[in-house]
Design an enzyme around this catalytic site. Structure first.
Site, PDB file in Angstrom:
ATOM      1  N   GLU B 278      13.447  -9.778  27.250  1.00  0.00           N
ATOM      2  CA  GLU B 278      12.972 -11.105  27.627  1.00  0.00           C
ATOM      3  C   GLU B 278      13.661 -11.594  28.900  1.00  0.00           C
ATOM      4  O   GLU B 278      13.039 -12.229  29.756  1.00  0.00           O
ATOM      5  CB  GLU B 278      13.221 -12.090  26.473  1.00  0.00           C
ATOM      6  N   GLU B 281      11.983  -9.922  31.637  1.00  0.00           N
ATOM      7  CA  GLU B 281      10.647 -10.494  31.808  1.00  0.00           C
ATOM      8  C   GLU B 281      10.736 -11.804  32.590  1.00  0.00           C
ATOM      9  O   GLU B 281       9.936 -12.056  33.503  1.00  0.00           O
ATOM     10  CB  GLU B 281       9.991 -10.728  30.433  1.00  0.00           C
ATOM     11  N   LYS B 357       7.450 -15.627   8.755  1.00  0.00           N
ATOM     12  CA  LYS B 357       7.626 -14.180   8.966  1.00  0.00           C
ATOM     13  C   LYS B 357       6.797 -13.370   7.981  1.00  0.00           C
ATOM     14  O   LYS B 357       6.415 -12.240   8.263  1.00  0.00           O
ATOM     15  CB  LYS B 357       9.094 -13.807   8.806  1.00  0.00           C
ATOM     16  N   GLU B 360       3.691 -13.186   9.731  1.00  0.00           N
ATOM     17  CA  GLU B 360       3.799 -12.403  10.969  1.00  0.00           C
ATOM     18  C   GLU B 360       3.707 -10.903  10.692  1.00  0.00           C
ATOM     19  O   GLU B 360       3.014 -10.170  11.399  1.00  0.00           O
ATOM     20  CB  GLU B 360       5.124 -12.723  11.669  1.00  0.00           C
ATOM     21  N   GLU B 365      -2.160  -6.557  14.403  1.00  0.00           N
ATOM     22  CA  GLU B 365      -1.697  -5.777  15.552  1.00  0.00           C
ATOM     23  C   GLU B 365      -0.284  -5.231  15.374  1.00  0.00           C
ATOM     24  O   GLU B 365       0.182  -4.446  16.198  1.00  0.00           O
ATOM     25  CB  GLU B 365      -1.787  -6.619  16.834  1.00  0.00           C
TER      26      GLU B 365
END
Ligand code: SF4
Ligand code: SF4
Ligand code: SF4
Ligand code: FES
Lengths: 147, 574
Positions: B278, B281, B357, B360, B365
């Protein structure tokens, strides 16, 4: 008129959501979910809250119901004057229980609170028009007006 | 100050105090149900009634402000009788189901029924007979147990600004329902679980999946691997009679081995890894003019919120998967290879402070390893139940190490558990990467604490980077509205869905007040201080995975396994 159009007319009225619901209710005889969702968007309140408003007031219904809404006062004076017998007669005549609608979509049967006509109990209203001193035997005549 | 006498004890309290607050200040306990220490006054249960001298009617202590010279009696026979009657009335339409209830022994109603020795309830028993709602993979609702305090409604609307819960009908028929009376899954609910903490009873809870874990442990062909999220350790002690922060990490690991986990690894490892991915990024977006501000993406309740309410801002979200999902994707690839275990045999369990979670890990995907990346999510509370069931004595249990390759972590990963932690961890690394200098003082105090929105500026070799941090979704909403309006001054925004960050997550031990959240936050920084290494890029196992497997941050492997994309939720109504 579509519910969208009806609701839009009240968009600028402060606290107009209740008035909008009244207007939709008058047209559709209940508040469709889409209308509640649309009102939530227009009046910028969460849908959960708009639904809360719609379900809070007994004069609104959030379920499909009959076109002619028969309301029976369940407050104490009417109760004492024999509302229970009127309930039984209405249920028998229409073949439905309180809170239900007839299959032909013509009548809905509901309780309401005192309608302010305690001088002539028991009282029923049909689409807000009051009928006073109701007894079981005059019910078929009253209903005939709406068939 | 106002002078009052409560049960014969004289005291003075600030003007505007309620009887309840005044009584609390001198240690007089008045029972409550609808009252919540961090919420607006509700005044709907009446269980807090007291006698006020000169007044014929009893007063609700949580509502009634004190006045000069007021004399209150909180424990007279009249008061006790009234409270008992109120409890009996509540219990007359409440399922007598304590033995089977998720809040058995942790229920405000049950506690009061015990304290007021409710025995033969004179009122006849009739419950509403409403169906349970198991529509989401994260939470269930059991509306029959609802006592209509409306604390969940306030948590969902005021604290989270999600407004998934509201009232239906009124008076005797009143109910708390998801939007339009639909199932929870059709409402805008983001599965944060904050309503669970708000609820005094067992009307809302996490979907329990302990049995699935036990089945996997019982299967000799299955290798059960676990990861522990950063916020769990500080709170798990509360589930087994220890103080907040009092469970040492190595003893926690040993306890998990006692339960039957084959390998004990750490989400902290992928938290450190997240910082590398991150952080890079962010630098890339700053250098190449990518979408800014960039939002963190570790909190799945926040991701749900962004996908539901701000689908136009999905490009601002970091593409990094959450540490849980990075771990899942690596456990069945890199770790399986290193440990010489057939990935098809791995059952990957994560221990999380979070209800979202659970959702999630079920996202379609999340299967980049070629398998379900994470097979099962258990909350801190569920692990607490397992520990209690197993009868482990943590005072006597010797500690145990974490297993190799994905078990090492730094203080920077530990602080992911508190609001501001991801930001601070990122700054520790980004600063050194950009300036090439060693950061002497790693403590960025401004990022810490429970306040809803925090902001800071960091000078990176002449470039000033502006950052903001929000915890609790109504605070997130404020920052998002600025971004949407184009007035946001920030480059990088950290968002955690839950108040205080993951330490206040929906799966943590039932948290009755923000004061408890603050205690946990303090323990997080104690743990960070105690770590020898406190910068993610110095984690030796993180260095190893880049050398041997990932090669570089944002590289081909990372892209495939560690990054993801987002989809607008298109909920029917908001
Ligand atoms: S909610 Fe509380 S009182 Fe009700 S059944 Fe559960 S433990 Fe018992
Ligand atoms: S889980 Fe969160 S979003 Fe869903 S109803 Fe509860 S508080 Fe609201
Ligand atoms: S679900 Fe729980 S928090 Fe919500 S109103 Fe009912 S009892 Fe109160
Ligand atoms: S706690 Fe005071 S009315 Fe509920």
């Amino acid at each position: 008129m579509s519910y969208k159009g009806i609701i839009a007319r009240y968009a600028e009225v402060p606290g107009g959501i209740i008035e909008a619901f009244h207007a939709v209710e008058k047209e559709f005889s209940f508040l469709p979910e889409e209308a509640i969702a649309e009102a939530a968007r227009v009046f910028k309140v969460p849908a959960a809250e708009a639904y809360g408003v719609a379900s809070f007031y007994s004069m609104f219904s959030t379920e499909t119901r009959g076109k002619n809404i028969i309301r029976l006062c369940e407050s104490a004076p009417c109760h004492i004057a024999g509302a229970a017998e009127v309930v039984a007669a209405l249920e028998k005549e229409l073949g439905i229980r309180m809170g239900e609608s007839t299959n032909d979509g013509l009548f809905a049967l509901e309780f309401t609170e005192c309608v302010g006509q305690c001088q002539a109990t028991p009282v029923i209203t049909i689409n807000s028009k009051p009928y006073l001193d109701v007894t079981p035997d005059i019910i078929p005549n009253i209903l005939a007006e709406y068939k | 100050m106002i002078n009052v006498t409560i049960d014969g004890i004289k005291t003075s309290v600030p003007e505007g105090s309620t009887i309840l607050k005044a009584a609390e200040s001198i240690g007089v306990k008045i029972p409550t149900l609808c009252n919540h220490p961090d919420q607006a006054v509700k005044g709907n249960c009446r269980v807090c009634v007291c006698e006020v001298e000169g007044s014929r009617l009893l007063s609700a202590a949580c509502v009634m402000p004190v006045w000069e010279g007021m004399a209150v009696k909180t424990r007279t026979p009249k008061v006790v009788e009234a409270r008992k009657t109120i409890l009996e009335l509540i219990l007359s339409n409440h399922p007598q189901d304590c033995l089977n209830c998720i809040r058995n022994q942790n229920c405000e109603l049950q506690t009061l029924a015990e304290e007021y020795f409710i025995r033969d309830n004179p009122f006849s028993q009739k419950t509403r007979g409403m169906a349970k709602d198991y529509s989401t993979p994260a939470l269930f609702r059991d509306p029959d147990k609802c006592i209509l305090c409306r604390r969940c409604v306030e948590a969902c609307s005021v604290v989270q600004s999600v407004n998934a819960l509201g009232l239906d009908q009124r008076g005797h028929h009143a109910m708390v329902v998801p939007t339009m009376g639909w199932d929870l899954i059709d409402s805008p609910c983001v599965m944060c679980g904050q309503c669970i903490h708000a609820c005094p009873v067992g009307a809302i809870g996490e979907v329990e999946e302990i049995d699935r874990l036990l089945a996997a442990i019982a299967d000799p062909d299955t290798v059960v691997v676990t990861q522990i999220a950063p916020a769990v350790r500080v709170a798990i002690g509360e589930e087994v009679g220890l103080a907040t922060g009092d469970m040492p990490m190595d003893v926690f690991a040993a306890g998990l081995r006692q339960i039957g986990f084959d390998y004990v690894l750490h989400t902290n490892f992928t938290a450190d890894l997240t910082i590398l991915e991150e952080g890079n990024e962010l630098l890339k977006r700053l250098q190449e003019g990518g979408t800014l501000p960039m939002f963190t993406s570790c909190s799945p309740g926040w991701i749900n919120f962004c996908e539901t309410f701000y689908p136009d801002l999905l490009d601002n979200l970091s593409t990094c998967k959450s540490p849980q999902q990075m771990f899942g994707a690596l456990a069945k690839t890199y770790w399986a290879e290193k440990s010489n275990i057939d990935p098809a045999k791995i059952y990957s369990v994560s221990i999380m402070p979070c209800t979202a979670k659970k959702y999630e890990c079920s996202r379609p995907e999340m299967n980049d390893s070629g398998f379900r990346d994470v097979d099962l999510v258990l909350t801190t509370r569920e692990i607490g139940r397992l520990f209690r069931m197993s009868g482990i004595d943590f005072d006597k249990l010797a500690g145990s190490h974490f297993d190799s390759w994905m078990g090492a972590y730094t203080g920077a990963a530990v602080i992911f558990g508190a609001s501001g932690g991801v930001m601070e961890a990122a700054l520790r690394t980004v600063y050194e990467v950009v300036t090439g200098q060693t950061l002497e003082n790693v403590n960025f105090e401004v990022t810490r604490g429970i306040q809803g929105i925090k902001e800071a500026e960091v000078d990176l070799n002449g470039t000033v980077v502006k950052v903001a941090i929000a915890n609790g979704l109504s605070n997130a909403r404020q920052l998002m509205d600025e971004v949407r309006a184009g007035t946001s001054p920030y480059h990088f925004i950290e968002i955690m869905a839950c108040p205080g960050g993951c330490i206040g997550g929906g799966g943590q031990p039932i948290t009755k007040s923000n004061a408890k959240r603050v205690e946990r936050i303090n323990q997080i920084y104690v743990e960070d201080e105690a770590c020898e290494i406190r910068k993610s890029h110095e984690n030796p196992e993180v260095k190893a995975i880049y050398e041997e497997f990932l090669h570089e941050p944002l590289g081909h492997q990372s892209h495939h396994l560690l990054h993801t994309h987002y989809t607008a939720k298109n909920k029917k109504v908001l």
